[in-house]
Design a protein around this motif. Sequence first.
Motif, mmCIF file in Angstrom:
data_model
loop_
_atom_site.group_PDB
_atom_site.id
_atom_site.type_symbol
_atom_site.label_atom_id
_atom_site.label_comp_id
_atom_site.label_asym_id
_atom_site.label_seq_id
_atom_site.Cartn_x
_atom_site.Cartn_y
_atom_site.Cartn_z
ATOM 1 N N TYR B 27 0.825 -1.206 0.000
ATOM 2 C CA TYR B 27 0.000 0.000 0.000
ATOM 3 C C TYR B 27 0.863 1.262 0.000
ATOM 4 C CZ TYR B 27 -3.078 -3.750 1.403
ATOM 5 O OH TYR B 27 -3.745 -4.939 1.460
ATOM 6 N N GLY B 30 2.712 1.340 -3.460
ATOM 7 C CA GLY B 30 1.685 1.511 -4.485
ATOM 8 C C GLY B 30 1.286 2.968 -4.620
ATOM 9 N N GLN B 31 0.898 3.571 -3.519
ATOM 10 C CA GLN B 31 0.434 4.961 -3.576
ATOM 11 C C GLN B 31 1.567 5.937 -3.872
ATOM 12 O OE1 GLN B 31 -2.246 6.481 -0.465
ATOM 13 N NE2 GLN B 31 -1.005 8.335 -0.354
ATOM 14 N N GLY B 61 1.139 -3.679 -5.478
ATOM 15 C CA GLY B 61 0.667 -2.384 -5.014
ATOM 16 C C GLY B 61 0.628 -1.371 -6.146
ATOM 17 N N SER B 64 -2.048 -2.342 -8.791
ATOM 18 C CA SER B 64 -3.406 -2.150 -8.274
ATOM 19 C C SER B 64 -3.780 -0.671 -8.227
ATOM 20 C CB SER B 64 -3.490 -2.770 -6.876
ATOM 21 O OG SER B 64 -4.652 -2.363 -6.230
ATOM 22 N N ARG B 65 -2.864 0.154 -7.754
ATOM 23 C CA ARG B 65 -3.176 1.580 -7.654
ATOM 24 C C ARG B 65 -3.212 2.247 -9.032
ATOM 25 N NH1 ARG B 65 -5.599 0.080 -3.698
ATOM 26 N NH2 ARG B 65 -4.692 0.227 -1.639
ATOM 27 N N GLY B 68 -6.420 1.501 -10.360
ATOM 28 C CA GLY B 68 -7.389 2.295 -9.611
ATOM 29 C C GLY B 68 -7.497 3.716 -10.122
ATOM 30 N N TRP D 45 -4.265 6.746 1.520
ATOM 31 C CA TRP D 45 -5.687 6.636 1.166
ATOM 32 C C TRP D 45 -6.251 5.255 1.518
ATOM 33 C CZ3 TRP D 45 -8.533 10.752 -0.232
ATOM 34 C CH2 TRP D 45 -7.842 11.901 -0.641
ATOM 35 N N ALA D 46 -5.423 4.226 1.429
ATOM 36 C CA ALA D 46 -5.918 2.864 1.668
ATOM 37 C C ALA D 46 -6.525 2.756 3.058
ATOM 38 C CB ALA D 46 -4.789 1.861 1.501
ATOM 39 N N ARG D 65 -11.795 7.358 -8.074
ATOM 40 C CA ARG D 65 -10.342 7.361 -7.880
ATOM 41 C C ARG D 65 -9.968 7.115 -6.421
ATOM 42 N NH1 ARG D 65 -10.405 5.743 -12.519
ATOM 43 N NH2 ARG D 65 -10.100 7.169 -14.242
ATOM 44 N N MET D 69 -7.689 3.963 -4.909
ATOM 45 C CA MET D 69 -6.531 4.040 -4.021
ATOM 46 C C MET D 69 -6.759 3.279 -2.723
ATOM 47 S SD MET D 69 -4.393 5.659 -5.830
ATOM 48 C CE MET D 69 -3.062 6.358 -4.827
ATOM 49 N N GLY D 70 -7.871 2.572 -2.619
ATOM 50 C CA GLY D 70 -8.124 1.741 -1.442
ATOM 51 C C GLY D 70 -8.964 2.386 -0.366
#
Lengths: 258, 258, 258, 258
Positions: B27, B30-31, B61, B64-65, B68, D45-46, D65, D69-70
Amino acid sequence: MAADNALKYPIIAVNEAETKHFFDNRYGTGQSTLDGITRATNILWAGRRVVVGGYGWCGRGVASRARGMGAHVIVTEVNAVRALEAVMDGFTVMTGLEAAKVGEVFITVTGGLHTISGDHMAVMSDGAIIANSGHFNVEIDIPALEAMAVSHREVKPYVEEYTTTDGRRLYLLGEGRLINLAAAEGHPSAVMDMSFANQALSVEYLVKNHGNMDPGVYVVPVDTDQEVGRLKLASMGIAIDSLTANQQRYQESWEEGT
Amino acid sequence: MAADNALKYPIIAVNEAETKHFFDNRYGTGQSTLDGITRATNILWAGRRVVVGGYGWCGRGVASRARGMGAHVIVTEVNAVRALEAVMDGFTVMTGLEAAKVGEVFITVTGGLHTISGDHMAVMSDGAIIANSGHFNVEIDIPALEAMAVSHREVKPYVEEYTTTDGRRLYLLGEGRLINLAAAEGHPSAVMDMSFANQALSVEYLVKNHGNMDPGVYVVPVDTDQEVGRLKLASMGIAIDSLTANQQRYQESWEEGT
Amino acid sequence: MAADNALKYPIIAVNEAETKHFFDNRYGTGQSTLDGITRATNILWAGRRVVVGGYGWCGRGVASRARGMGAHVIVTEVNAVRALEAVMDGFTVMTGLEAAKVGEVFITVTGGLHTISGDHMAVMSDGAIIANSGHFNVEIDIPALEAMAVSHREVKPYVEEYTTTDGRRLYLLGEGRLINLAAAEGHPSAVMDMSFANQALSVEYLVKNHGNMDPGVYVVPVDTDQEVGRLKLASMGIAIDSLTANQQRYQESWEEGT
Amino acid sequence: MAADNALKYPIIAVNEAETKHFFDNRYGTGQSTLDGITRATNILWAGRRVVVGGYGWCGRGVASRARGMGAHVIVTEVNAVRALEAVMDGFTVMTGLEAAKVGEVFITVTGGLHTISGDHMAVMSDGAIIANSGHFNVEIDIPALEAMAVSHREVKPYVEEYTTTDGRRLYLLGEGRLINLAAAEGHPSAVMDMSFANQALSVEYLVKNHGNMDPGVYVVPVDTDQEVGRLKLASMGIAIDSLTANQQRYQESWEEGT
């Protein structure tokens, strides 16, 4: 059984193979569980509050696919790390009792006992749907459900309606047996192929090597796992890279890099 | 180093803790990887073809992001099982060379050597953006990029433009260093807290127990991992269940169930 | 018919109601189309290349739900704005002919003619599955399929196998009729309720007002639409806000704000 | 202004163009709003509960969005149909007051007045973050926030901390101005290009045709919209189909089909 010295011969735990539980348990159970419930009930998933009991490989699959159909997914867990993963993956996490109060569809995938207990069913809303896609039918405390019911009838195949003393109707699917096998066709062949390949290759391994193996639980060899993965990718027309000798050497070294 | 007998004292591999690599690597990376690239370039992610090199925890991560945010994600891998997971998770999988031809943004998260090679850069489109969020800057073969460039300039902070002999412009971000640290602020504190908790608790453990520990690599104790997870959940106001004694007993037995 | 002056009485276009086409066409068709194909074939959706012909309300629903099940979705469109939306929503967009070469499952939801043409079927891979969930069975050029087939048999209910002169097997589902009605149970009641409510309220409106209505096509009144939405939300136990008088006034003004 | 007869010349409502509001408002605002808040706060954000006020085109973008980002997204709306869409799209819907009690980040995108009111801020948790990405800064009732604060300081650029009489700290971002412009770089050029193309083509149209146009609000011609879409797709290297003459004829007819 191994811990109790009750095993009389060597066993390969095929379910531990990555090409088994990553795929069969996650993508197979994920899809077929929803399929079974859809065939039994024809509910709309979009906008519905779905409680998934357990965030292991099966639970991840079910939660992911339910969200993919537009459901609002709530996860319950007893393992703190898994619970946290579920939160970070975007799912709501709460206790089973709190989830019981707000959920509309309940799916157990823990492999454990009484994931849905009498206490939970006592607070569920009228119309709640309860299904198991984990292991045995004891994941739902069916005797507790029967004890709180004043009447009981099959409203359509695989859907039993229990009316409680306070007038709520709770719907138990497939007698609490694996709903993807009870009401649908089980996992698609495109995911079982890998599970069966692991089983076949493991049996071959046992036939060749059992003479040197003590009773106990063995894992599927990593090479077998990778080979099953490679064959599957090839069958889908997908090519991947291999490490060059240089890359392999770098990966095993600890002296390079800044 | 352990395999080479080069370790002179005991080490706890904090990165192996589930509350570390499940969260920080997935996470956090990813972000923050997307964040770094966004700050450096202000590209729109929606509709963009993003190639993620590696589908380990960081790669998952990032992939996935990026999805997203609306990107079309292509994954490259050398591990067949991971490649297959990427496919089943909905990502396109192909070789690095094929991906190089169609990608618009390239992100390496393998921890390996030359995930983006000169051969790849030779076929990339004009305007391709290349960033690393894995480990060292050798994940991109920067000398190969320099060798194929006729000119080179910084177009804005963290964005270097290399013009190739055939007139294409390739953009290397942050000199190939971790882009989330180079161009953004690294991982959010809400994910680093768990990593630091594992580090602190591991140091405490070493201080108390180092007398009995040989040089070698140790894992973070499972109890520490679960404790970090529980504390984190509590800090978020999230309660979870515990197994009852009956459930615990059932889980450890092999005689029940039909 | 209105354009041809062929209408002999007033008509309310219920499908234009937002509480009809936003929900029935999108969430209903989305889910039930996948359901129909799953029941007919038991394919695994995860990792499969699914071509959705048309990105109208039905197409969005099908594309979204297919992705939600892990499929790799390709969209074909003739409308540039819709095509661009599909791209930005994360779907691959290409021409029908290019899609035909790489797709594994084809679903038409255009309401048009020959969305899947003979030219497309000529280049599809062995094993391709073709289904319609749009309007009439002419969305697939079935006569062209029959013309290129040397043999034809039903392999299971709703699945017809056509073997082509070059040895490929193409599978037509449900004779090209709406697959969610042919092989599944159609839309769930939880989405049809709104469509039926619009129909009932529109009939009531016609009965009351037909004296003042010329032959022609009328829309469902906005108030009816909002009322159906409010009733549906209430039935789900969901409360929303109303604008205050101040907020209403602000919304209608153009003099405030900086 | 048109309704008040206050317009003195013809106006083309560029924002009504599909290639404007479908893209700029949805994908542009969606990404850049998160970008602005990330740059201002570096939150993860997750797993975070994000309240999006409004489910118009901007709100859809932000909600989509944030989920990507979770985040756990809660939507508030005053329009029943939009609220229902949000539910079916998988978002939690509740009143603003209920959302205020559970949210951690609040984003207004209504274009209205006091979407976040004093009543809301009175029940928010310590640490709540409040941002506007809709229109004017009146979407947040800042005077009400100031009135309930005992102290106020800038903790970092674009982040103002208000401490309330009951000791809670609320964080207002960018003084309630559009956060994507205040703290980030606004929309990426890859989405503004279409908005600017519509503006330029509309100005050209006005120059050519103003002689025949009364004061009033005009829409962007459909042809312009489609042309902008086609040019954009071409710039991305994406080809789509056109209707054949047969298909065009079928689409306009009402006599065919069974």
